[in-house]
Motif scaffolding. Structure first.
Motif, PDB file in Angstrom:
ATOM      1  N   PRO A   4       1.901  11.304   4.442  1.00  0.00           N
ATOM      2  CA  PRO A   4       2.579  10.980   3.189  1.00  0.00           C
ATOM      3  C   PRO A   4       4.048  10.597   3.408  1.00  0.00           C
ATOM      4  N   LEU A   5       4.526   9.700   2.566  1.00  0.00           N
ATOM      5  CA  LEU A   5       5.966   9.444   2.521  1.00  0.00           C
ATOM      6  C   LEU A   5       6.595  10.597   1.755  1.00  0.00           C
ATOM      7  N   LEU A   6       7.683  11.140   2.276  1.00  0.00           N
ATOM      8  CA  LEU A   6       8.352  12.263   1.619  1.00  0.00           C
ATOM      9  C   LEU A   6       9.719  11.834   1.086  1.00  0.00           C
ATOM     10  N   PRO A   7      10.152  12.449  -0.008  1.00  0.00           N
ATOM     11  CA  PRO A   7      11.498  12.159  -0.515  1.00  0.00           C
ATOM     12  C   PRO A   7      12.541  12.882   0.337  1.00  0.00           C
ATOM     13  N   ILE A   8      12.992  12.212   1.399  1.00  0.00           N
ATOM     14  CA  ILE A   8      13.882  12.892   2.349  1.00  0.00           C
ATOM     15  C   ILE A   8      15.335  12.460   2.228  1.00  0.00           C
ATOM     16  N   PHE A   9      15.608  11.489   1.353  1.00  0.00           N
ATOM     17  CA  PHE A   9      17.009  11.094   1.120  1.00  0.00           C
ATOM     18  C   PHE A   9      17.131  10.547  -0.280  1.00  0.00           C
ATOM     19  N   LEU A  15      11.828   5.153  -6.558  1.00  0.00           N
ATOM     20  CA  LEU A  15      10.483   4.608  -6.310  1.00  0.00           C
ATOM     21  C   LEU A  15       9.536   5.719  -5.870  1.00  0.00           C
ATOM     22  N   MET A  16      10.050   6.554  -4.958  1.00  0.00           N
ATOM     23  CA  MET A  16       9.264   7.650  -4.394  1.00  0.00           C
ATOM     24  C   MET A  16       8.860   8.651  -5.479  1.00  0.00           C
ATOM     25  N   LEU A  17       9.825   9.013  -6.323  1.00  0.00           N
ATOM     26  CA  LEU A  17       9.581  10.032  -7.346  1.00  0.00           C
ATOM     27  C   LEU A  17       8.650   9.508  -8.446  1.00  0.00           C
ATOM     28  N   SER A  75      13.461  -1.386  -0.373  1.00  0.00           N
ATOM     29  CA  SER A  75      13.557   0.070  -0.542  1.00  0.00           C
ATOM     30  C   SER A  75      12.310   0.777  -0.027  1.00  0.00           C
ATOM     31  N   LEU A  76      11.141   0.210  -0.322  1.00  0.00           N
ATOM     32  CA  LEU A  76       9.897   0.832   0.148  1.00  0.00           C
ATOM     33  C   LEU A  76       9.856   0.824   1.677  1.00  0.00           C
ATOM     34  N   ASN A  77      10.306  -0.278   2.256  1.00  0.00           N
ATOM     35  CA  ASN A  77      10.355  -0.352   3.717  1.00  0.00           C
ATOM     36  C   ASN A  77      11.333   0.670   4.282  1.00  0.00           C
ATOM     37  N   GLU A  78      12.467   0.843   3.616  1.00  0.00           N
ATOM     38  CA  GLU A  78      13.479   1.812   4.066  1.00  0.00           C
ATOM     39  C   GLU A  78      12.922   3.242   4.002  1.00  0.00           C
ATOM     40  N   LEU A  79      12.201   3.535   2.933  1.00  0.00           N
ATOM     41  CA  LEU A  79      11.557   4.853   2.821  1.00  0.00           C
ATOM     42  C   LEU A  79      10.634   5.101   4.007  1.00  0.00           C
ATOM     43  N   ALA A  80       9.844   4.087   4.336  1.00  0.00           N
ATOM     44  CA  ALA A  80       8.887   4.240   5.436  1.00  0.00           C
ATOM     45  C   ALA A  80       9.615   4.344   6.777  1.00  0.00           C
ATOM     46  N   GLU A  81      10.640   3.514   6.965  1.00  0.00           N
ATOM     47  CA  GLU A  81      11.396   3.546   8.223  1.00  0.00           C
ATOM     48  C   GLU A  81      12.021   4.922   8.446  1.00  0.00           C
ATOM     49  N   MET A  82      12.638   5.468   7.395  1.00  0.00           N
ATOM     50  CA  MET A  82      13.320   6.764   7.527  1.00  0.00           C
ATOM     51  C   MET A  82      12.318   7.897   7.739  1.00  0.00           C
ATOM     52  N   ASN A  83      11.200   7.846   7.027  1.00  0.00           N
ATOM     53  CA  ASN A  83      10.161   8.870   7.225  1.00  0.00           C
ATOM     54  C   ASN A  83       9.594   8.794   8.648  1.00  0.00           C
ATOM     55  N   TYR A  84       9.385   7.576   9.112  1.00  0.00           N
ATOM     56  CA  TYR A  84       8.824   7.382  10.446  1.00  0.00           C
ATOM     57  C   TYR A  84       9.773   7.955  11.508  1.00  0.00           C
ATOM     58  N   ARG A  95       9.930  11.694  11.519  1.00  0.00           N
ATOM     59  CA  ARG A  95       8.765  12.328  12.152  1.00  0.00           C
ATOM     60  C   ARG A  95       8.813  12.206  13.674  1.00  0.00           C
ATOM     61  N   LEU A  96       9.489  11.185  14.177  1.00  0.00           N
ATOM     62  CA  LEU A  96       9.663  11.094  15.628  1.00  0.00           C
ATOM     63  C   LEU A  96      10.573  12.213  16.133  1.00  0.00           C
ATOM     64  N   LEU A  97      11.568  12.560  15.298  1.00  0.00           N
ATOM     65  CA  LEU A  97      12.537  13.584  15.702  1.00  0.00           C
ATOM     66  C   LEU A  97      12.012  14.990  15.503  1.00  0.00           C
ATOM     67  N   GLY A  98      11.218  15.198  14.467  1.00  0.00           N
ATOM     68  CA  GLY A  98      10.777  16.555  14.171  1.00  0.00           C
ATOM     69  C   GLY A  98       9.907  16.607  12.939  1.00  0.00           C
ATOM     70  N   ASP A  99      10.091  17.645  12.154  1.00  0.00           N
ATOM     71  CA  ASP A  99       9.243  17.906  10.999  1.00  0.00           C
ATOM     72  C   ASP A  99      10.072  17.669   9.736  1.00  0.00           C
ATOM     73  N   PRO A 100       9.976  16.470   9.147  1.00  0.00           N
ATOM     74  CA  PRO A 100      10.874  16.162   8.026  1.00  0.00           C
ATOM     75  C   PRO A 100      10.629  17.063   6.816  1.00  0.00           C
ATOM     76  N   GLN A 101      11.699  17.501   6.213  1.00  0.00           N
ATOM     77  CA  GLN A 101      11.626  18.341   5.024  1.00  0.00           C
ATOM     78  C   GLN A 101      12.118  17.538   3.825  1.00  0.00           C
ATOM     79  N   PRO A 102      11.373  17.549   2.733  1.00  0.00           N
ATOM     80  CA  PRO A 102      11.859  16.857   1.532  1.00  0.00           C
ATOM     81  C   PRO A 102      13.167  17.490   1.063  1.00  0.00           C
ATOM     82  N   ILE A 103      13.987  16.714   0.388  1.00  0.00           N
ATOM     83  CA  ILE A 103      15.178  17.315  -0.219  1.00  0.00           C
ATOM     84  C   ILE A 103      14.716  18.341  -1.267  1.00  0.00           C
ATOM     85  N   SER A 104      15.588  19.245  -1.619  1.00  0.00           N
ATOM     86  CA  SER A 104      15.173  20.402  -2.424  1.00  0.00           C
ATOM     87  C   SER A 104      14.756  20.003  -3.843  1.00  0.00           C
TER      88      SER A 104
END
Ligand SMILES: [Zn+2]
Length: 229
Positions: free
Chosen positions: A98-103, A113-115, A169-178, A181-190
């Protein structure tokens, strides 16, 4: 230049004012992809995808013209449609990750868009007839963007700029999520911060502010060298 439409595929369209027809990036002998589309490679087509004007030897509407015609048929509010195949978004559609709201702070329109929820059209076929276009439009529903499993994205807007910025924006969401996930375990913003953004962004479906759209568009025009400055 952002890699959303590499190669010679992908197409954008816009409604013709005071008409049921649309203008669409066509395919033909001189084509070199979305990025290098010239005025000579744009066709006016009817709501059924037939050429209305601009016909030239060898120039034809994209096979997937029905993405455009059927989204316009279903959505009076949509004036422009972008269909491209950004690789990073496609990776999310085929992995079930899933794409997560991480920023949000630096790009609230992407968070919005994500929300609002981003539906996925589950078939991977070319949208090459009206029925498939109808099905895709049904998956899009009232949202602004849709992911297409193993294929790409369809983004909409009330202007060409808004549709293109939503695709970005959709591409940016995917790029940042990707990358997260390469770095670690992404956490959604609170939840608390998402609630704060929701209050600031207004009700779902509310357009991005015109000032922000214009500023972002100016940025991309200048950074790609299309406009001076
Ligand atoms: Zn496609």
């Amino acid at each position: 230049m952002l890699g959303l439409a590499s190669g010679n595929t992908g197409h954008l369209s816009v409604r013709v004012p005071d008409s049921d027809n649309l203008l669409i990036r066509a395919r033909g002998p001189a084509e070199a992809g979305v990025r290098y589309t010239t005025v000579d490679e744009i066709l006016e087509v009817t709501p059924d995808g037939e050429i209305a004007s601009g016909a030239k030897e060898g120039l034809y509407p994209p096979q997937e013209v029905f993405i455009h015609t059927e989204v316009y048929r279903a959505r009076n509010d949509v004036v422009s449609v972008v269909h491209v195949h950004p690789p990073t978004v496609v990776l999310f559609t085929v992995t079930g990750v899933p794409l997560l709201p991480i920023f949000g702070a630096y790009d609230p329109s992407a968070l919005k868009l994500m929300l609002e929820g981003i539906p996925t059209y589950e078939r991977s076929v070319l949208i090459s007839n009206p029925q498939l276009g109808h099905d895709l439009a049904a998956t899009l529903g009232a949202k602004h963007v849709c992911m297409m499993r193993g294929h790409g994205i369809t983004a909409t807007g009330t202007t060409i700029e808004e549709a293109a910025l939503r695709a970005i924006s959709l591409n940016e969401l995917a790029e940042m999520n990707y990358r997260a996930r390469l770095l670690g375990d992404p956490q959604p913003i609170s939840d608390e911060d998402i609630a704060t953004f929701n209050r600031a962004l207004g009700e779902p479906g509310k357009p991005i502010s015109a000032n922000r759209t214009e500023a972002m568009w100016r940025y991309y025009l200048r950074s790609t060298g299309i406009a001076g400055g």
